[in-house]
Enzyme design. Sequence first.
Site, mmCIF file in Angstrom:
data_model
loop_
_atom_site.group_PDB
_atom_site.id
_atom_site.type_symbol
_atom_site.label_atom_id
_atom_site.label_comp_id
_atom_site.label_asym_id
_atom_site.label_seq_id
_atom_site.Cartn_x
_atom_site.Cartn_y
_atom_site.Cartn_z
ATOM 1 N N GLY A 36 36.719 -1.840 -38.303
ATOM 2 C CA GLY A 36 37.318 -3.169 -38.426
ATOM 3 C C GLY A 36 38.829 -3.118 -38.290
ATOM 4 N N GLY A 48 40.702 -5.851 -38.744
ATOM 5 C CA GLY A 48 41.230 -7.063 -39.385
ATOM 6 C C GLY A 48 42.359 -6.664 -40.312
ATOM 7 N N PHE A 49 42.592 -7.466 -41.347
ATOM 8 C CA PHE A 49 43.722 -7.184 -42.229
ATOM 9 C C PHE A 49 43.555 -5.853 -42.956
ATOM 10 C CE2 PHE A 49 44.311 -11.712 -41.639
ATOM 11 C CZ PHE A 49 45.683 -11.770 -41.456
ATOM 12 N N GLY A 50 42.352 -5.592 -43.497
ATOM 13 C CA GLY A 50 42.150 -4.355 -44.242
ATOM 14 C C GLY A 50 42.256 -3.133 -43.345
ATOM 15 N N VAL A 68 29.617 -1.131 -34.781
ATOM 16 C CA VAL A 68 28.930 -0.213 -35.689
ATOM 17 C C VAL A 68 27.704 -0.925 -36.238
ATOM 18 C CG1 VAL A 68 29.121 1.055 -37.868
ATOM 19 C CG2 VAL A 68 31.081 0.939 -36.293
ATOM 20 N N GLU A 101 42.131 -27.571 -44.694
ATOM 21 C CA GLU A 101 43.036 -27.431 -43.548
ATOM 22 C C GLU A 101 42.428 -28.041 -42.293
ATOM 23 O OE1 GLU A 101 45.677 -23.599 -44.932
ATOM 24 O OE2 GLU A 101 44.095 -23.233 -43.489
ATOM 25 N N ASP A 123 37.218 -8.313 -47.473
ATOM 26 C CA ASP A 123 36.216 -9.344 -47.762
ATOM 27 C C ASP A 123 34.823 -8.788 -48.016
ATOM 28 O OD1 ASP A 123 38.140 -11.226 -47.458
ATOM 29 O OD2 ASP A 123 37.256 -12.219 -45.706
ATOM 30 N N ALA A 180 43.756 -12.479 -47.288
ATOM 31 C CA ALA A 180 44.397 -11.511 -46.398
ATOM 32 C C ALA A 180 45.288 -10.553 -47.187
ATOM 33 C CB ALA A 180 45.208 -12.259 -45.342
HETATM 34 C C1 LIG Z 1 39.736 -19.830 -41.042
HETATM 35 C C2 LIG Z 1 40.254 -18.859 -42.089
HETATM 36 C C3 LIG Z 1 41.476 -19.133 -42.720
HETATM 37 C C4 LIG Z 1 41.967 -18.244 -43.673
HETATM 38 N N1 LIG Z 1 43.176 -18.524 -44.272
HETATM 39 C C5 LIG Z 1 43.705 -17.651 -45.133
HETATM 40 C C6 LIG Z 1 44.994 -17.869 -45.694
HETATM 41 O O1 LIG Z 1 45.646 -18.885 -45.427
HETATM 42 N N2 LIG Z 1 45.495 -16.924 -46.541
HETATM 43 C C7 LIG Z 1 44.792 -15.787 -46.856
HETATM 44 O O2 LIG Z 1 45.298 -14.954 -47.610
HETATM 45 N N3 LIG Z 1 43.571 -15.562 -46.361
HETATM 46 C C8 LIG Z 1 43.014 -16.453 -45.511
HETATM 47 N N4 LIG Z 1 41.769 -16.228 -44.987
HETATM 48 C C9 LIG Z 1 41.003 -15.050 -45.442
HETATM 49 C C10 LIG Z 1 41.468 -13.789 -44.745
HETATM 50 O O3 LIG Z 1 41.593 -14.002 -43.362
HETATM 51 C C11 LIG Z 1 40.469 -12.695 -45.054
HETATM 52 O O4 LIG Z 1 40.450 -12.510 -46.446
HETATM 53 C C12 LIG Z 1 40.841 -11.395 -44.360
HETATM 54 O O5 LIG Z 1 40.808 -11.545 -42.966
HETATM 55 C C13 LIG Z 1 39.898 -10.261 -44.773
HETATM 56 O O6 LIG Z 1 40.264 -9.107 -44.087
HETATM 57 P P1 LIG Z 1 39.173 -8.003 -43.727
HETATM 58 O O7 LIG Z 1 39.911 -6.873 -43.130
HETATM 59 O O8 LIG Z 1 38.310 -7.757 -44.899
HETATM 60 O O9 LIG Z 1 38.233 -8.699 -42.648
HETATM 61 P P2 LIG Z 1 38.604 -9.354 -41.244
HETATM 62 O O10 LIG Z 1 40.031 -9.698 -41.164
HETATM 63 O O11 LIG Z 1 37.604 -10.435 -41.065
HETATM 64 O O12 LIG Z 1 38.346 -8.202 -40.182
HETATM 65 C C14 LIG Z 1 37.065 -7.677 -39.950
HETATM 66 C C15 LIG Z 1 37.100 -6.939 -38.630
HETATM 67 O O13 LIG Z 1 35.926 -6.163 -38.522
HETATM 68 C C16 LIG Z 1 35.402 -6.299 -37.218
HETATM 69 N N5 LIG Z 1 33.964 -6.041 -37.312
HETATM 70 C C17 LIG Z 1 33.068 -6.751 -38.025
HETATM 71 N N6 LIG Z 1 31.857 -6.200 -37.929
HETATM 72 C C18 LIG Z 1 31.988 -5.115 -37.142
HETATM 73 C C19 LIG Z 1 31.086 -4.127 -36.659
HETATM 74 N N7 LIG Z 1 29.790 -4.150 -37.011
HETATM 75 N N8 LIG Z 1 31.550 -3.155 -35.865
HETATM 76 C C20 LIG Z 1 32.852 -3.123 -35.509
HETATM 77 N N9 LIG Z 1 33.750 -4.040 -35.934
HETATM 78 C C21 LIG Z 1 33.333 -5.008 -36.742
HETATM 79 C C22 LIG Z 1 35.752 -7.714 -36.816
HETATM 80 O O14 LIG Z 1 35.757 -7.852 -35.393
HETATM 81 C C23 LIG Z 1 37.125 -7.870 -37.431
HETATM 82 O O15 LIG Z 1 38.159 -7.483 -36.540
HETATM 83 C C24 LIG Z 1 41.242 -17.088 -44.014
HETATM 84 C C25 LIG Z 1 40.016 -16.822 -43.385
HETATM 85 C C26 LIG Z 1 39.536 -17.696 -42.420
HETATM 86 C C27 LIG Z 1 38.224 -17.403 -41.734
#
Ligand SMILES: Cc1cc2nc3c(=O)[nH]c(=O)nc-3n(C[C@H](O)[C@H](O)[C@H](O)COP(=O)(O)OP(=O)(O)OC[C@H]3O[C@@H](n4cnc5c(N)ncnc54)[C@H](O)[C@@H]3O)c2cc1C
Length: 435
Positions: A14, A16-18, A82, A174, A303, A319
């Site tokens: 992933g 994403g942010f994490g 994955v 929003e 998340d 995030a």
């Molecule tokens: C519309 C929206 C608005 C938001 N607004 C805010 C805000 O204003 N402030 C705030 O703090 N938070 C906000 N959030 C929440 C924040 O975005 C999440 O808490 C944050 O993105 C979590 O990070 P993460 O790394 O856990 O997951 P994510 O950022 O979701 O990243 C997950 C990554 O894993 C990848 N992935 C998933 N499954 C697989 C797989 N099987 N194989 C390979 N790759 C995979 C995905 O493609 C993605 O790139 C918002 C969320 C959304 C949906």
Amino acid sequence: MREPSVQPRVIIIGGGFGGLYAAKALASHPVAVTLIDRKNHHTFQPLLYQVALSVLSPGEIASPLRRILRRAHNIRVILGEVISFDTQARRVLLRDTSSLPYDYLIVAAGARHDYFGNDEWEAAAPGLKTIEDAVQIRRQLLLAFECAERTAILTGHRKPPTFAVIGGGPTGVELAGAIADLARLVLAKDFKTIDTRKARVLLFEGASRVLFTYTKQSSRRAAEQLSELGVEVHVDSRVTAVEPGRIRVKDAWIPVDVALWATGVAASPLGRALGVETDPAGRVKIEADLSVPGHPEIFVIGDMATLVDDTGRQVPGLAAAATQQGQTAAQNVLCDLRGAKRKRYRYHDRGIMATIGHYRAVAQFGSREFSGIFAWLLWSLVHVFLLIGFRNRVTVMAQWIWAFLTNSGSSPLITEYQSPDAENADPPATPSELA
Ligand SMILES: Cc1cc2nc3c(=O)[nH]c(=O)nc-3n(C[C@H](O)[C@H](O)[C@H](O)COP(=O)(O)OP(=O)(O)OC[C@H]3O[C@@H](n4cnc5c(N)ncnc54)[C@H](O)[C@@H]3O)c2cc1C
């Protein structure tokens, strides 16, 4: 390039942010990192709704992972999905049947919206999580106005569309505020037959107030600001069924042109694939050092994890929490390599905020609460500051200033739409057309 096999192998799932912040924290350290994501880009999710509402273009809130990490010589990026793990053999399994070995694994695959066992509702009420979702929602919103205009021209029946947003959390608030702005400000001058300002925006929340995780005062201010925009806010209103063109709230069916889903959390199925304990939302129950019980070499963050930290607080799905956890997981890998004691993760609250259309927002920083234009300015600064990449910060700021000065969206384009003359291509009649 350094020989990867002589260094501990860290796989991050992933970007994403994490995952991205874990990777950045491991850059230039003596570990061979492989970041796997099924998308080739990092998405700045907090601004997704602005893509859905035509304020920003996808490229302004997303950056290719390779480019973000190109200076990190110890990090490779793989585009792939994955699907499972062999935790005994310490291997990650990909959909294309290949597998990769690891010494450390950091799983940060995020979450999606939960349809509470009714996954078939997703087709009629999509959620907003990815760039693809945002583009699809933008298409549906704009198409609803186009259909209403076409009907008005062809039949003289002028009925602007009705939109329903299901879920009154930050994303729902929003979205509802931004749809109201789209109808009131952005499109009003472009449509000559229907009055887009008369479009209805309905927001349904099952709880007794919107923004339930905020203070009662912030909730009340958010509801007031939504009402000022003409959004019809319905609390204690659980949606019990969704079908194309209508939703059921309590026992009544309500015709809608577009329904959007903004509630519930379903963690990535990769949590359950690890074969460890999860909560009902599929989030993995992790230790204070962010590792999985019984597997100190596996960290689950963001998340898809659930943790009550040392302050007794449930770490929120934000995030900021995912970013901090990515950094802590990386530090704990490095602690192991140095023979040092691992760090216990503690959530640092950076505040919460939600924007409600032009110049309106609510923000909470500890015991301090703001609303209105000041909160909106704070929101804008924080979000632009946090955007990945200097180029995006500049373009997004320029785009916002332009959009707010001119009340125009940057790209109200409908893509993937065929002319009604094309075979089987006429968009289905909307409830407004049928009424
Ligand atoms: C519309 C929206 C608005 C938001 N607004 C805010 C805000 O204003 N402030 C705030 O703090 N938070 C906000 N959030 C929440 C924040 O975005 C999440 O808490 C944050 O993105 C979590 O990070 P993460 O790394 O856990 O997951 P994510 O950022 O979701 O990243 C997950 C990554 O894993 C990848 N992935 C998933 N499954 C697989 C797989 N099987 N194989 C390979 N790759 C995979 C995905 O493609 C993605 O790139 C918002 C969320 C959304 C949906």
